[in-house]
Design an enzyme around this catalytic site. Sequence first.
Site: not given
Ligand code: F6P
Length: 336
Positions: A15, A25, A27, A76, A107, A135-137, A139, A172, A179, A181, A261-262
């Site tokens: 992702g 850049r 590198v 991927r 990973d 990665t935005i996660d 993780d 409300r 996100m 994962r 969007i994230q």
């Molecule tokens: O690993 C980054 C991520 O945006 C996760 O937060 C999310 O679960 C996943 O990728 C979404 O993957 P895809 O772009 O394949 O929908």
Amino acid sequence: MEKQVKRIGVLTSGGDAPGMNAAVRAVVRTAVNHGIDCIGIRRGWNGLINSDFIHMNAASVSHIINKGGTMLYTARSEEFREPSGRAKALATCKLLGLDGIVAIGGDGTFRGALALSRQAAESGHSLQVVGIPATIDNDIGCSHYTIGFDTACNTAIECVDKLRDTMQSHERCSVVEVMGRHAGYLALYVGIAVGATAVLIPEREVDFERDIVEKIRRARLAGTTHYMVVVAEGAGSAMDIASRIHDEIGIDPRVTVLGHIQRGGSPTARDRETASRMGYKAVVTLMEGRGNRIVGTQNGRIVDLDMEEALQMVKNFQMDRYEVLESLSSTKNPLL
Ligand code: F6P
């Protein structure tokens, strides 16, 4: 004697994350600065399988430090998981005369890099790989920080602040899914930064009564008429949470899934700066003859770790931050 590094490849895989371009850049520019040829491999590992690459120089990476996404595209690759796919990739590496590869991703990207390097060694070819965590996660076990996380947090915060305006006007409850994962870092940081009523993360078992119902009831008793619930995608679906809130509390929440969007947007200072330092470090690591490494951050310092060991490392979830969140949104502090 160390083999002199003459030509390296760089790719982005998995992702995308804001700041990947800044890493590419760094590198390329570090390689150029040391007289090393640099090849941009496009569409992740598929680029090696399909000979999809471009020659890069200082000009190829002009005007990208401020751009989200990745100029090299990303993917991927299922084929690369198979030895036959990696054999095709290795043939391209040999044809191009690559001494090393810098792989920017998560990973899965690093596991692919290690498998490629091992398969190269079995066929008597030396190919050094270095990974850069992006990665935005956030993780990746071996690195406190991953490129893209800060930008994703800021994007999510901006969106939630906007939701807050409208939910306040309409009195409300908003349920927002972010996100991450299987990880709750994004939800945790966003939850703290927006002052959420409740936050659900996969690292802590959810007790619906304690974590949501009680908090909303207390907030209502204290006079609040709008509530913000942040849900990490790994902790459950915002739709399901909203429907339970409806059934158990009798209010009618609105659901927002922030989604991809994230992953976009111009990288923040933190992501540009970290990516630049990591890209530099990756090339220096290769020049020093150290391969199969992952560059990462440990207490703010940029380090490089053995790839195999790094891939076994598990990140300790930042429970101290969770305690901050719990304290600031406890039932004694029910106001948004
Ligand atoms: O690993 C980054 C991520 O945006 C996760 O937060 C999310 O679960 C996943 O990728 C979404 O993957 P895809 O772009 O394949 O929908």
